[in-house]
Design a protein around this motif. Structure first.
Motif, PDB file in Angstrom:
ATOM      1  N   PRO A   4      52.274  52.429  66.625  1.00  0.00           N
ATOM      2  CA  PRO A   4      52.022  53.300  67.785  1.00  0.00           C
ATOM      3  C   PRO A   4      50.557  53.754  67.798  1.00  0.00           C
ATOM      4  O   PRO A   4      49.925  53.853  66.747  1.00  0.00           O
ATOM      5  N   LYS A   5      50.020  54.031  68.966  1.00  0.00           N
ATOM      6  CA  LYS A   5      48.611  54.401  69.079  1.00  0.00           C
ATOM      7  C   LYS A   5      48.280  55.700  68.355  1.00  0.00           C
ATOM      8  O   LYS A   5      47.172  55.871  67.856  1.00  0.00           O
ATOM      9  N   ASN A   6      49.217  56.628  68.324  1.00  0.00           N
ATOM     10  CA  ASN A   6      48.951  57.936  67.716  1.00  0.00           C
ATOM     11  C   ASN A   6      49.357  58.019  66.245  1.00  0.00           C
ATOM     12  O   ASN A   6      49.439  59.104  65.668  1.00  0.00           O
ATOM     13  N   LEU A   7      49.615  56.861  65.602  1.00  0.00           N
ATOM     14  CA  LEU A   7      50.041  56.859  64.210  1.00  0.00           C
ATOM     15  C   LEU A   7      48.878  57.262  63.295  1.00  0.00           C
ATOM     16  O   LEU A   7      47.742  56.839  63.493  1.00  0.00           O
ATOM     17  N   ARG A   8      49.157  58.108  62.311  1.00  0.00           N
ATOM     18  CA  ARG A   8      48.125  58.570  61.375  1.00  0.00           C
ATOM     19  C   ARG A   8      47.527  57.391  60.601  1.00  0.00           C
ATOM     20  O   ARG A   8      48.223  56.420  60.286  1.00  0.00           O
ATOM     21  N   GLU A   9      46.252  57.507  60.271  1.00  0.00           N
ATOM     22  CA  GLU A   9      45.563  56.446  59.547  1.00  0.00           C
ATOM     23  C   GLU A   9      46.188  56.223  58.177  1.00  0.00           C
ATOM     24  O   GLU A   9      46.296  55.088  57.711  1.00  0.00           O
ATOM     25  N   SER A  10      46.579  57.313  57.519  1.00  0.00           N
ATOM     26  CA  SER A  10      47.183  57.188  56.195  1.00  0.00           C
ATOM     27  C   SER A  10      48.499  56.420  56.263  1.00  0.00           C
ATOM     28  O   SER A  10      48.816  55.621  55.378  1.00  0.00           O
ATOM     29  N   ARG A  11      49.252  56.663  57.348  1.00  0.00           N
ATOM     30  CA  ARG A  11      50.517  55.967  57.532  1.00  0.00           C
ATOM     31  C   ARG A  11      50.274  54.490  57.850  1.00  0.00           C
ATOM     32  O   ARG A  11      50.997  53.613  57.369  1.00  0.00           O
TER      33      ARG A  11
ATOM     34  N   ASN B 297      49.525  52.743  54.642  1.00  0.00           N
ATOM     35  CA  ASN B 297      50.729  52.579  53.841  1.00  0.00           C
ATOM     36  C   ASN B 297      51.601  51.443  54.362  1.00  0.00           C
ATOM     37  O   ASN B 297      52.086  50.600  53.590  1.00  0.00           O
ATOM     38  N   LEU B 298      51.797  51.401  55.686  1.00  0.00           N
ATOM     39  CA  LEU B 298      52.627  50.351  56.285  1.00  0.00           C
ATOM     40  C   LEU B 298      51.978  48.974  56.143  1.00  0.00           C
ATOM     41  O   LEU B 298      52.672  47.969  55.932  1.00  0.00           O
ATOM     42  N   LYS B 299      50.667  48.942  56.240  1.00  0.00           N
ATOM     43  CA  LYS B 299      49.963  47.663  56.086  1.00  0.00           C
ATOM     44  C   LYS B 299      50.145  47.125  54.677  1.00  0.00           C
ATOM     45  O   LYS B 299      50.354  45.917  54.471  1.00  0.00           O
ATOM     46  N   GLU B 300      50.092  48.007  53.680  1.00  0.00           N
ATOM     47  CA  GLU B 300      50.300  47.598  52.292  1.00  0.00           C
ATOM     48  C   GLU B 300      51.716  47.069  52.095  1.00  0.00           C
ATOM     49  O   GLU B 300      51.925  46.075  51.388  1.00  0.00           O
ATOM     50  N   ILE B 301      52.681  47.752  52.717  1.00  0.00           N
ATOM     51  CA  ILE B 301      54.070  47.306  52.625  1.00  0.00           C
ATOM     52  C   ILE B 301      54.228  45.943  53.282  1.00  0.00           C
ATOM     53  O   ILE B 301      54.918  45.054  52.761  1.00  0.00           O
ATOM     54  N   TYR B 302      53.577  45.759  54.438  1.00  0.00           N
ATOM     55  CA  TYR B 302      53.641  44.478  55.155  1.00  0.00           C
ATOM     56  C   TYR B 302      53.097  43.347  54.285  1.00  0.00           C
ATOM     57  O   TYR B 302      53.724  42.287  54.159  1.00  0.00           O
ATOM     58  N   GLU B 303      51.926  43.566  53.689  1.00  0.00           N
ATOM     59  CA  GLU B 303      51.306  42.525  52.859  1.00  0.00           C
ATOM     60  C   GLU B 303      52.170  42.204  51.641  1.00  0.00           C
ATOM     61  O   GLU B 303      52.304  41.039  51.251  1.00  0.00           O
ATOM     62  N   LYS B 304      52.757  43.241  51.062  1.00  0.00           N
ATOM     63  CA  LYS B 304      53.645  43.045  49.916  1.00  0.00           C
ATOM     64  C   LYS B 304      54.890  42.258  50.323  1.00  0.00           C
ATOM     65  O   LYS B 304      55.373  41.399  49.577  1.00  0.00           O
TER      66      LYS B 304
END
Length: 231
Positions: A93-100, A103-110
């Protein structure tokens, strides 16, 4: 499985620390004795000083780790798609926090890495982490986790049976015994280990022949340090 993975991480950290300390000790010993060893004297194509436990291939993975959609069971494909919907950067989502986002990107790559390697327990773990419901858990899924548990336990056992692990938990007397066995294993007191052109002694460096080393070092504890004077 999660407990064992944490245990493996801790054991690996101890193993790497001990490996560094042991190899530094061996290199110092190699210098003090002034002997030839191909693993230490060649600048390229060095052979290992000792056998080290490599990360065992995940028996649940199979194949070569090359991305191959047709090789995955249907439940793994479905679970992978659902995880990607939650974690792929294009779906943020456009308003998603950078920290989140991070975190989600790391989970995706894993997740992608686990899927490509066919490490299905990793997919199941991520699904539980994200709150994705895993419907109709099959014996195939349970079997994958059991295999992962066994392979992780085997990796831990391999580390704990290694020379480096013994070194880390040895007292001074035991460490001297390990060094002595290492010297014998590498043949450092054999004629083949003598240098055709012995280095000239620099400062307090012994700079002696291998025959001198055999006579002088009846026990590993006799090996000189740099602060000892030459005889």
């Amino acid at each position: 499985m999660k407990y064992l993975e944490e245990d493996l991480c801790e054991c690996s950290s101890i193993f790497e620390k001990a490996k560094l300390e042991f190899n530094n000790t061996i290199r110092q010993l190699h210098y003090d004795l002034n002997i030839f060893d191909s693993a230490l004297d060649k600048s390229v194509d060095r052979t290992p000083l000792i056998d080290t436990p490599e990360s065992n291939p995940d028996p649940s993975a199979g194949g070569t780790g090359i991305f191959d959609k047709t090789a995955h069971p249907s439940w793994a494909k479905k679970l992978f798609r659902e995880i990607v919907k939650e974690t792929h950067p294009d779906h943020f989502p456009k308003n998603l926090r950078e920290s989140r986002k991070k975190n989600l990107k790391e989970i995706y790559e894993k997740t992608v890495e686990a899927y490509n390697k066919k490490s299905y327990p990793g997919l199941l773990e991520t699904a539980f982490q994200l709150g994705i419901e895993v419907e109709n858990i099959t014996e195939d899924q349970i079997s994958a986790i059991r295999v992962k548990i066994k392979s992780t336990q085997n990796e831990i056992n391999t580390i704990k049976n290694s020379l480096y692990w013994q070194w880390e938990h040895a007292d001074d007397e035991m460490k001297q015994s390990i060094l002595k066995k290492f010297v014998n294993m590498r043949g450092w007191t054999l004629p083949e280990a003598s240098r055709k052109k012995s280095r000239k002694g620099l400062g307090k460096h012994p700079g002696k022949s291998i025959s001198w080393a055999r006579k002088k070092f009846k026990d590993v504890s006799d090996i000189p340090s740099h602060d000892k004077e030459d005889d």
